[in-house]
Design a protein around this motif. Structure first.
Motif, PDB file in Angstrom:
ATOM      1  N   UNK A 217       0.825  -1.213   0.000  1.00 14.59           N
ATOM      2  CA  UNK A 217       0.000   0.000   0.000  1.00 14.59           C
ATOM      3  C   UNK A 217       0.857   1.260   0.000  1.00 14.59           C
ATOM      4  N   UNK A 218       2.035   1.202   0.598  1.00 14.09           N
ATOM      5  CA  UNK A 218       2.962   2.332   0.479  1.00 14.09           C
ATOM      6  C   UNK A 218       3.362   2.520  -0.989  1.00 14.09           C
ATOM      7  N   UNK A 219       3.641   1.403  -1.674  1.00 15.72           N
ATOM      8  CA  UNK A 219       3.981   1.480  -3.097  1.00 15.72           C
ATOM      9  C   UNK A 219       2.809   2.037  -3.903  1.00 15.72           C
ATOM     10  N   UNK A 220       1.591   1.677  -3.497  1.00 19.70           N
ATOM     11  CA  UNK A 220       0.399   2.194  -4.160  1.00 19.70           C
ATOM     12  C   UNK A 220       0.324   3.711  -4.003  1.00 19.70           C
ATOM     13  N   UNK A 221       0.608   4.206  -2.792  1.00 16.97           N
ATOM     14  CA  UNK A 221       0.601   5.641  -2.551  1.00 16.97           C
ATOM     15  C   UNK A 221       1.636   6.373  -3.398  1.00 16.97           C
ATOM     16  N   UNK A 222       2.829   5.777  -3.517  1.00 16.24           N
ATOM     17  CA  UNK A 222       3.874   6.380  -4.363  1.00 16.24           C
ATOM     18  C   UNK A 222       3.415   6.414  -5.821  1.00 16.24           C
ATOM     19  N   UNK A 223       2.756   5.335  -6.244  1.00 10.51           N
ATOM     20  CA  UNK A 223       2.230   5.287  -7.606  1.00 10.51           C
ATOM     21  C   UNK A 223       1.191   6.365  -7.868  1.00 10.51           C
TER      22      UNK A 223
END
Length: 314
Positions: A217-223
């Motif tokens: 979900x952190x990666x999703x936020x960065x995306x």
């Protein structure tokens, strides 16, 4: 293995009545993109494509015997993409287990009408319907229809399911990124109605109660930060830029609600426990006929998993 963290029915910002509708629409659009987008090097396909593959591989020759009704379709979600990939795979790669004759169909217990090569049908419904969005999906695919009125998954109108059973079809209910929203009493009521009126259900979740989901979900936020200019241009939406960079409400809500969703997500054993205690007509004898299967498939390397549960009446 049971998660270390017990399930918590915490709140999500997007569910709250005070959250502005114009921002909720952007959040739902971002979640749909999460289902339908494939990132090079990190994904071999989108989660929706993976969900279609799970249905095809685990249902086998029975995949054509169902009509798939999404009871929490929102603005459309992944269902139009699942329909596209599932029917595409059925037309391009015939299932080797599909019966080739009426004798084979009888031996396999498959309805004779399933010998046809007709595409499978999907139906969009929701307690809070989005008929304008669904009409767009229905125009783009003849295999998608929708119910314009409100449909309560715990009290489904008999005619909705009955019309397909009159056509010789079985009904599978779909819950894509949705089942974790229900508290235990509501989840039991929905499963009770499912057992009494339908033939199967499938639950797909993009998160689970573990540390891997936290990092996904952190990666999703960065995306979200990286792709906001593209979608702002595509949607002709300066609101997306404003509430991503100037006032970063959208990435915050998407990541925070994702973490809360992970805490709310049930394991297959927890879903089966609700099923066995839902109080459906027919009691234990009826519930014993329902077979639960589950698994996980990686959709985002190295931490993102599609968690699925498929339950059919034997």
């Amino acid at each position: 293995m049971a998660p270390w963290v017990p399930r918590m029915h915490v709140f999500e910002i997007d569910d709250q009545p005070w959250f502005p509708n114009f921002l909720r629409a952007k959040v739902q659009a971002a979640l749909t993109r999460a289902w339908t987008t494939s990132v090079p090097f990190f994904q071999t396909g989108s989660p929706a494509q993976l969900a279609a593959r799970v249905l095809a591989s685990h249902l086998g020759s029975r995949v054509r015997s169902y009509v798939y009704i999404d009871f929490c379709a929102g603005a459309g979600g992944p269902t139009p993409s699942i329909e596209k990939h599932l029917n595409g795979s059925l037309s391009s790669s015939p299932n080797p287990h599909h019966p080739k004759s009426y004798a084979d169909a009888a031996a396999a217990g498959t309805p004779a009408q399933d010998l046809s090569d007709k595409p499978v049908q999907f139906v969009l419904t929701d307690l809070h319907p989005h008929p304008e969005d669904w009409a767009v999906a229905a125009r783009e695919s003849p295999n998608i229809s929708y119910e314009a009125g409100s449909v309560d998954a715990a009290d489904v109108p008999p005619g909705l399911v009955g019309r397909y059973k009159k056509e010789g079809k079985k009904v599978m209910r779909l819950f894509s990124l949705a089942f974790h929203h229900f508290d235990d009493p509501l989840a039991r009521a929905i499963l009770k109605n499912t057992v009494e009126t339908s033939d199967a259900f499938a639950i797909f979740e993009l998160q689970e109660r573990n540390i891997a989901s936290f990092f996904t979900l952190i990666a999703f936020g960065i995306g979200c930060f990286a792709l906001a200019p593209y979608f702002a241009w595509k949607w002709r939406s300066p609101v997306t830029i404003i509430f991503t960079y100037l006032i970063p409400i959208l990435p915050f809500v998407l990541v925070f609600d994702g973490w809360m969703s992970a805490l709310r997500t049930r394991t297959p054993d927890e879903v089966e426990a609700l099923l066995r205690t839902c109080g459906a007509e027919g009691g234990e004898e009826e519930l014993s006929r329902w077979r639960v299967r589950s698994g996980r498939e990686m959709f985002f390397w190295p931490t993102g998993n599609l968690n699925w549960i498929i339950c059919e009446r034997r």
